[in-house]
Write a protein that holds these residues in place. Structure first.
Motif, mmCIF file in Angstrom:
data_model
loop_
_atom_site.group_PDB
_atom_site.id
_atom_site.type_symbol
_atom_site.label_atom_id
_atom_site.label_comp_id
_atom_site.label_asym_id
_atom_site.label_seq_id
_atom_site.Cartn_x
_atom_site.Cartn_y
_atom_site.Cartn_z
ATOM 1 N N ASN A 1 59.562 -9.296 57.188
ATOM 2 C CA ASN A 1 58.946 -10.454 56.539
ATOM 3 C C ASN A 1 57.469 -10.638 56.846
ATOM 4 O O ASN A 1 56.878 -11.632 56.422
ATOM 5 N N TYR B 1 65.392 -14.211 48.162
ATOM 6 C CA TYR B 1 64.353 -13.182 48.195
ATOM 7 C C TYR B 1 64.756 -11.889 47.491
ATOM 8 O O TYR B 1 63.916 -11.038 47.225
ATOM 9 N N ARG B 2 66.033 -11.757 47.149
ATOM 10 C CA ARG B 2 66.459 -10.553 46.420
ATOM 11 C C ARG B 2 66.245 -10.677 44.922
ATOM 12 O O ARG B 2 66.092 -9.673 44.231
ATOM 13 N N ASP C 1 60.553 -13.724 43.235
ATOM 14 C CA ASP C 1 59.298 -13.364 43.882
ATOM 15 C C ASP C 1 59.104 -14.406 44.972
ATOM 16 O O ASP C 1 58.618 -15.512 44.725
ATOM 17 N N ALA C 2 59.502 -14.061 46.197
ATOM 18 C CA ALA C 2 59.583 -15.061 47.260
ATOM 19 C C ALA C 2 58.235 -15.709 47.542
ATOM 20 O O ALA C 2 58.144 -16.931 47.686
ATOM 21 N N SER D 1 69.785 -14.404 50.901
ATOM 22 C CA SER D 1 69.965 -13.158 50.163
ATOM 23 C C SER D 1 71.037 -13.214 49.085
ATOM 24 O O SER D 1 71.300 -12.209 48.435
ATOM 25 N N THR E 1 64.789 -19.002 53.079
ATOM 26 C CA THR E 1 65.062 -17.806 52.287
ATOM 27 C C THR E 1 66.473 -17.313 52.590
ATOM 28 O O THR E 1 66.929 -17.375 53.733
ATOM 29 N N LEU F 1 55.349 -11.108 53.689
ATOM 30 C CA LEU F 1 55.641 -12.383 53.043
ATOM 31 C C LEU F 1 54.997 -13.532 53.813
ATOM 32 O O LEU F 1 54.358 -14.414 53.227
#
Length: 341
Positions: free
Chosen positions: A234, A206-207, A210-211, A187, A185, A237
């Motif tokens: 996290n 992840y920004r 939808d991670a 940004s 992941t 997640l």
């Protein structure tokens, strides 16, 4: 010889350039002529202390745990190292007053590792804390392995949080070398490019994504191992993407020092959270990490530089304080100090 030192905690302005006598190795020690010194977050945090102006554990401290150079002298009883050997060093300043921000450093032989001829000093100075932390994070899973080598993680899916950081970069490279499928992941698109260059098979922003959904699409059965830099941020997640018997190896507290977990959910998945601090993992774990990281270097699996996903920002020796400031400011990639030619 020249050294960068401080005698009280505080901002980078406490660092000063000093002249010191050439240190002599005692029995079991080796003196290294430092070529490149690596700077990690732990270095500026130790220098900054809990509050400015506090006394240091020694009358004077030379910072920086990592570095690379050439063996210059060997103490009594040391075997395996000789004058002229190229080496990388780790935890040079741990429980000792002098690290690698000086022209010569003396440290126990157990903290030296041979640097292959094909590997440059920049690479050697970039190993230490990042690569050994990544190694530990990848070897604490319930089902093993406890060591890394080609094929050791075959069939595993590894999620590396923050793949553009120094530890994340090393974790991607080591996991890929060991045969894992690697998801990371990031940004930003720029960091995505770095993580891809490092070898990640899949990169999730992840920004913008939808991670959890993106990761589950890649790994429908879930992720086996997570290398975690921000557990508080996290935790939710990770809960959504972990496989049964999945593990989360936490090596930092970016985003906060406390996290909340749904206990019942983690019970059902038999999840393991493993926290790790390189300084206290023990000699056996350090020795295993040094040996495996060295093997990966020999295989060409841990390159550095922007083309390998880890940009290098370098400073001359006299500007060591600026190097510390650059790491504290979150400079992407690795910050190095040129100590000698």
């Amino acid at each position: 010889m020249r050294a960068i030192a401080y005698s009280e905690t505080g901002p980078s302005s406490v660092l000063r350039l000093v002249e010191r006598d050439l240190p002599q190795p005692a029995a079991g020690e080796v003196r290294v002529r430092v070529v490149v010194s690596g700077v990690n977050p732990t270095d500026w945090k130790a220098r900054g202390g809990a509050s400015p102006g506090r006394s240091t554990p020694f009358d004077e401290v030379v910072p920086n745990q990592d570095g690379a150079g050439v063996v210059d002298a060997v103490g009594d009883g040391v075997t395996g190292f000789a004058e002229g050997d190229r080496v990388w060093v780790f935890l040079a300043a741990h429980q000792r007053p002098t690290g690698t921000a000086q022209e010569f450093t003396v440290l126990p032989a157990s903290r030296l590792v041979h640097l292959p001829d094909a590997a440059g000093f920049d690479l050697g100075a970039s190993l230490g804390v990042p690569a050994m932390t990544a190694h530990r994070a990848l070897t604490v899973h319930e089902g093993g392995p406890s060591r890394l080598a080609p094929g050791a993680l075959e069939g595993r899916t590894v999620l590396v949080a923050g793949g553009a950081g120094a530890v994340g970069h090393a974790a991607i490279q080591l996991a890929r070398w060991a045969g894992a499928r690697v998801i990371t992941t990031v940004s930003s698109p720029e960091k995505a490019a770095l993580a891809t260059a490092a070898g990640a098979h899949h990169v999730v922003n992840y920004r913008t994504d939808d991670a959890a959904r993106a990761i589950r699409a890649i790994a429908p059965d879930g992720v086996d191992q997570v290398v975690e830099v921000s557990p508080a941020r996290n935790a939710a997640l990770n809960a959504q993407v972990l496989a049964n018997h999945g593990s989360v190896a936490v090596y930092a507290t970016d985003g906060g020092g406390e996290m909340s977990l749904d206990v019942r959910h983690h019970f059902a998945l038999n999840v393991r959270y493993q926290f790790l601090l390189l300084y206290t993992v023990g000699d056996a774990a350090l020795a295993a990490a040094a040996e495996d990281v060295s093997a990966a270097v020999a295989d060409g699996a841990l390159p550095v530089g922007e083309e390998a996903g880890l940009p290098i920002t370098r400073f001359p020796f006299e500007r060591a304080a600026e190097a510390h400031d650059a790491v504290e400011a979150g400079t992407v990639g690795k910050v190095l100090i040129d100590v000698a030619d």
